[in-house]
Design a protein around this motif. Structure first.
Motif, PDB file in Angstrom:
ATOM      1  N   VAL A  53      -4.267  13.666  -6.745  1.00 54.59           N
ATOM      2  CA  VAL A  53      -3.125  14.254  -6.046  1.00 54.59           C
ATOM      3  C   VAL A  53      -3.067  15.765  -6.311  1.00 54.59           C
ATOM      4  O   VAL A  53      -2.856  16.556  -5.393  1.00 54.59           O
ATOM      5  CB  VAL A  53      -1.821  13.548  -6.475  1.00 54.59           C
ATOM      6  N   ASP A  54      -3.324  16.156  -7.551  1.00 56.57           N
ATOM      7  CA  ASP A  54      -3.306  17.593  -7.832  1.00 56.57           C
ATOM      8  C   ASP A  54      -4.569  18.271  -7.308  1.00 56.57           C
ATOM      9  O   ASP A  54      -4.504  19.369  -6.773  1.00 56.57           O
ATOM     10  CB  ASP A  54      -3.151  17.843  -9.340  1.00 56.57           C
TER      11      ASP A  54
ATOM     12  N   CYS B 148       2.354  -4.229  -5.258  1.00 60.19           N
ATOM     13  CA  CYS B 148       1.934  -2.859  -4.938  1.00 60.19           C
ATOM     14  C   CYS B 148       3.147  -1.930  -4.887  1.00 60.19           C
ATOM     15  O   CYS B 148       4.140  -2.208  -4.220  1.00 60.19           O
ATOM     16  CB  CYS B 148       1.194  -2.839  -3.605  1.00 60.19           C
ATOM     17  N   LYS B 149       3.036  -0.836  -5.598  1.00 62.07           N
ATOM     18  CA  LYS B 149       4.139   0.128  -5.644  1.00 62.07           C
ATOM     19  C   LYS B 149       4.095   1.027  -4.405  1.00 62.07           C
ATOM     20  O   LYS B 149       3.028   1.279  -3.838  1.00 62.07           O
ATOM     21  CB  LYS B 149       4.017   1.001  -6.894  1.00 62.07           C
ATOM     22  N   LYS B 150       5.273   1.556  -4.079  1.00 63.01           N
ATOM     23  CA  LYS B 150       5.370   2.445  -2.919  1.00 63.01           C
ATOM     24  C   LYS B 150       4.452   3.667  -3.103  1.00 63.01           C
ATOM     25  O   LYS B 150       3.797   4.123  -2.176  1.00 63.01           O
ATOM     26  CB  LYS B 150       6.829   2.893  -2.747  1.00 63.01           C
ATOM     27  N   SER B 151       4.409   4.182  -4.344  1.00 64.28           N
ATOM     28  CA  SER B 151       3.593   5.376  -4.596  1.00 64.28           C
ATOM     29  C   SER B 151       2.110   5.097  -4.345  1.00 64.28           C
ATOM     30  O   SER B 151       1.377   5.966  -3.880  1.00 64.28           O
ATOM     31  CB  SER B 151       3.800   5.867  -6.024  1.00 64.28           C
ATOM     32  N   GLU B 152       1.700   3.874  -4.634  1.00 66.05           N
ATOM     33  CA  GLU B 152       0.292   3.520  -4.415  1.00 66.05           C
ATOM     34  C   GLU B 152      -0.019   3.513  -2.914  1.00 66.05           C
ATOM     35  O   GLU B 152      -1.070   3.981  -2.484  1.00 66.05           O
ATOM     36  CB  GLU B 152       0.028   2.134  -5.015  1.00 66.05           C
ATOM     37  N   LEU B 153       0.922   3.002  -2.133  1.00 60.72           N
ATOM     38  CA  LEU B 153       0.760   3.026  -0.672  1.00 60.72           C
ATOM     39  C   LEU B 153       0.686   4.462  -0.177  1.00 60.72           C
ATOM     40  O   LEU B 153      -0.141   4.808   0.660  1.00 60.72           O
ATOM     41  CB  LEU B 153       1.938   2.313   0.008  1.00 60.72           C
ATOM     42  N   MET B 154       1.578   5.281  -0.749  1.00 54.02           N
ATOM     43  CA  MET B 154       1.606   6.691  -0.337  1.00 54.02           C
ATOM     44  C   MET B 154       0.279   7.373  -0.640  1.00 54.02           C
ATOM     45  O   MET B 154      -0.215   8.189   0.134  1.00 54.02           O
ATOM     46  CB  MET B 154       2.725   7.436  -1.088  1.00 54.02           C
ATOM     47  N   TYR B 155      -0.301   7.030  -1.785  1.00 49.51           N
ATOM     48  CA  TYR B 155      -1.536   7.678  -2.206  1.00 49.51           C
ATOM     49  C   TYR B 155      -2.645   7.451  -1.175  1.00 49.51           C
ATOM     50  O   TYR B 155      -3.349   8.379  -0.778  1.00 49.51           O
ATOM     51  CB  TYR B 155      -1.945   7.153  -3.583  1.00 49.51           C
ATOM     52  N   TYR B 156      -2.787   6.205  -0.737  1.00 44.09           N
ATOM     53  CA  TYR B 156      -3.852   5.924   0.229  1.00 44.09           C
ATOM     54  C   TYR B 156      -3.549   6.549   1.594  1.00 44.09           C
ATOM     55  O   TYR B 156      -4.457   6.942   2.320  1.00 44.09           O
ATOM     56  CB  TYR B 156      -4.136   4.421   0.310  1.00 44.09           C
ATOM     57  N   GLN B 157      -2.267   6.663   1.900  1.00 45.46           N
ATOM     58  CA  GLN B 157      -1.917   7.374   3.144  1.00 45.46           C
ATOM     59  C   GLN B 157      -2.316   8.848   3.027  1.00 45.46           C
ATOM     60  O   GLN B 157      -2.775   9.462   3.982  1.00 45.46           O
ATOM     61  CB  GLN B 157      -0.418   7.262   3.417  1.00 45.46           C
ATOM     62  N   MET B 158      -2.137   9.389   1.826  1.00 45.01           N
ATOM     63  CA  MET B 158      -2.509  10.793   1.605  1.00 45.01           C
ATOM     64  C   MET B 158      -4.022  10.987   1.721  1.00 45.01           C
ATOM     65  O   MET B 158      -4.495  11.955   2.316  1.00 45.01           O
ATOM     66  CB  MET B 158      -2.026  11.263   0.222  1.00 45.01           C
ATOM     67  N   LEU B 159      -4.770  10.048   1.139  1.00 45.52           N
ATOM     68  CA  LEU B 159      -6.231  10.136   1.259  1.00 45.52           C
ATOM     69  C   LEU B 159      -6.642  10.063   2.728  1.00 45.52           C
ATOM     70  O   LEU B 159      -7.511  10.803   3.192  1.00 45.52           O
ATOM     71  CB  LEU B 159      -6.902   8.981   0.510  1.00 45.52           C
TER      72      LEU B 159
END
Lengths: 423, 262
Positions: free
Chosen positions: A238-239, A31-42
């Protein structure tokens, strides 16, 4: 609205699902860091929606391609109607509940399924009641027609943002006036004031974000392609949800760096990479994991999506925030390529992407409830066939699983991969 | 080692055995006790009539049930097999219309027998062999007599339904009219309704000469006549149109053997 169960707030369920996926992702070695970030953003996004209702906030439900940066700058919480519906389909798998509710709300099956679902969500109070409905004709006819009924369901006022087709100076000036009217409307109904400094900061962030999107587009040209098909929706969401917000910039920087590293190491999203694909329109979201597995199995990767992710940089000016918000609305790939009459520039973008991303074939997700999607099948296909790119037209739906089965999709994809292999 | 093609369709299973470049034997059986036993039975029948003596077989399976055939060495898509089969029989063909029991598929193929594009109709039975069978039953005419009636017709009844069930209602209403629409005209109308759907698929891909028509429905001369009228030129129909996908699968098996794939 028959039982207390149907009034269950699905935002709470979405939040639980986001947290569960985050926990699973943390334990995934790939799992990439960006993928983790994405779910945190959601998680943050839907938490804000929840809090807006619990803490006397102001919740604005809006349709796709609405300039959310205006809402953030006014301290208003956005609720993206379509993304909420498809995130529900993706994470909770209960789209049938939304679609059934949509039918109860009077939505005909020919209507775009996310719109049917979101009407159902409001009808059965599965989504929190909005304080205002904001809708626009960019880029979808369904959105343009959806607002009044959503106002009725939410028993709230609304504003229709009329986005002109063209981008002449006059049309851009008209759009600026539309934004001013909308800000006045929101100030009146929310009691909040526009924070112009905050909007200028958002514009500066958007400028960085468009640049990052364009850089990511460049990185995806690499062979093998570093970006996995399943993460395409992240890129859009994201956008759609966080335009102009610092967390979107942070996500895009992380993603760009990860992709750059993969390109440098010559690592692809699939191994071995056998088929580089162009995809047009959005895959069936409820099948995204299945499609990812199928693509992995066949060594296929979506290297480019000219209608959705093919950003071209053009600078925005924070000292002219409204003008920049307008300019950005014309830079969004979807509005640049699909809004208004189909221009030669869209066909050229498709040809350019086919060449620059060295695609072997194209999958056209013909989303049957979407007039935009289906109207261009012939022209896009002819354009690609002229340059010897085969096209699979897959009749499908974004969230409604009754249109085609997984096995049918698999059969068609396999036939297509066989066609590509046999050339 | 002999190359074998098996086409496991929804109604019938077809087997073709090649010896060199020639088909030495073929067999067709109705799918009865599941895909695998039916395929094995068809293969056995083809082996017996080929008089092969203990030759090893390399089998490529195709069709809706192709993946269920555990004794095949490879499974291929029906489109790939149809293209190879038609190219073998008619090297000049550039389009293929396959009207099977449950699906209608139109292919574009190149001068090497490779698929370049295809379009299918698999959402509704209208326009397929099953539809024709159901219509024959309503008309109380045997399938093989449908052509004779259709070719005698001076006019064609309008059957516009794009759905098999609605088309059936239209046919019934023609039968019960006072006076009833002549049987010949109704049957010619049934053929025309099937052809109109196929013309839509052909036009989506762009019509190119020559057009080969395969699948069981190609045996219906009435259907072929209406299709040729709509196209404005003659189409190519093989002697055994139901066997073409199996033949194509056998050709792919042969290609694999030549490449040393086992």
């Amino acid at each position: 609205m028959t039982t207390s169960e149907t009034k269950r707030n699905h935002i709470e369920s979405l939040l639980r699902a986001c947290r569960l996926v985050s926990r699973i992702n943390k334990n995934r070695p790939d799992c990439k860091k960006s993928e983790l970030m994405y779910y945190q953003m959601l998680d943050k996004y839907f938490n804000n929606v929840q809090r807006a209702k619990q803490e006397n906030g102001f919740l604005a439900a809006h349709t796709i391609f609405f300039p959310v940066e205006i809402l953030y700058a006014m301290g208003i919480t956005p609720l993206h109607n379509e993304v909420t519906t498809w995130t529900t389909a993706l994470l909770l798998g209960n789209q049938a509940e939304f679609l059934t509710a949509g039918a109860e709300a009077g939505m005909a099956p020919e209507i775009c399924s996310p719109h049917r679902g979101l009407a159902g969500g409001f009808y059965r109070q599965m989504l929190p009641r909005a304080d205002v409905i904001l809708w626009t004709n960019l880029i979808c006819d369904n959105s343009a027609k959806a607002g009044e009924y959503l106002m009725e369901l939410n028993r709230c006022p609304g504003f229709f943002l009329d986005h002109p087709f063209g981008d002449t100076q006059e049309e851009q000036a008209y759009m600026v006036e539309e934004l001013k009217d909308m800000i006045s409307f929101l100030e009146k109904h929310s009691g909040r004031k526009m924070n112009w400094d905050k909007l200028a900061q958002s514009v500066a962030e958007m400028d960085k974000q468009i640049k990052l999107h364009a850089e990511i587009c460049q990185l995806r040209k690499a062979i093998p392609s570093p970006f996995p098909t399943r993460r395409f929706l992240e890129f859009l969401t994201v956008d759609y949800m966080f335009a102009g917000q610092p967390e979107a910039t942070e996500y895009l920087v992380t993603l760009r760096d990860e992709l750059a590293e993969m390109v440098q190491q010559k690592k692809g999203a699939v191994y071995p990479e056998r088929f580089r694909l162009m995809t047009l329109f959005v895959p069936p979201i409820y099948l995204i994991a299945f499609l990812e597995n199928l693509f992995q199995e066949y060594g296929a990767v979506s290297a480019t999506e000219p209608l959705f992710t093919y950003w071209k940089y053009s600078p925005l000016d924070p000292s002219k925030p409204l003008e920049s918000v307008v300019k950005k609305s014309y830079l969004i790939p979807e509005s640049r390529t699909m809004y208004g009459p189909l221009g030669e520039s869209t066909l050229q973008d498709i040809r350019d992407c086919a060449r620059d991303y060295r695609v072997d074939g194209c999958i056209y997700y013909a989303f049957m409830g979407c007039r935009h999607t289906c109207a261009t099948v012939k022209m896009f296909k002819d354009t690609l066939n002229e340059i010897d790119i085969p096209v699979l037209t897959l009749d499908c739906d974004l969230v409604d699983p009754t249109i085609n089965s997984q096995s049918e999709v698999r059969d068609k994809m396999e036939q297509f991969f066989e066609l590509l292999e046999d050339r | 080692m002999k190359a074998v093609g098996l086409d496991v369709g929804s109604l019938n299973v077809k087997a073709v055995i090649l010896d060199g470049s020639s088909a030495v034997s073929f067999a067709m059986l109705t799918v009865s006790e599941g895909a695998e036993p039916s395929a094995r039975a068809a293969l056995d029948e083809a082996i017996i009539s080929s008089k092969l003596n203990g030759d090893e077989l390399y089998i490529v399976a195709t069709g809706v049930g192709g993946k269920a055939i555990s004794f095949s060495q490879q499974q291929k898509a029906i489109t790939t097999c149809l293209a190879r089969g038609v190219h073998y029989l008619f090297p000049a063909a550039r389009m293929v219309v396959d009207v099977g029991a449950e699906t209608t598929t139109v292919l574009k193929i190149n001068d090497r027998g490779r698929v370049t594009d295809w379009a299918g109709q698999d959402k509704c039975a209208a326009g397929t062999g099953m539809f024709l069978q159901a219509m024959a039953k309503i008309m109380q005419v045997s399938l093989k007599d449908m052509a004779e009636y259709s070719l005698r017709a001076k006019n064609r009844a309008d059957i516009t339904g794009t759905c098999a069930v609605f088309a059936e209602s239209e046919v019934i209403s023609h039968i019960h009219r006072v006076p009833p629409t002549p049987k010949e005209e109704i049957i010619a109308g049934i053929h025309a309704s099937m052809v109109s759907r196929i013309m839509g698929l052909l036009k989506r891909l762009g019509i190119e000469k020559e057009v080969a028509v395969v699948g069981g429905v190609a045996l219906d001369g009435g259907f072929i006549h209406v299709l040729e009228e709509e196209l404005g030129f003659k189409v190519l129909v093989p002697e055994n149109p139901q066997m073409v996908a199996a033949l194509g699968a056998a050709i792919l098996a042969k290609e694999n053997l030549e490449k040393g794939v086992r």
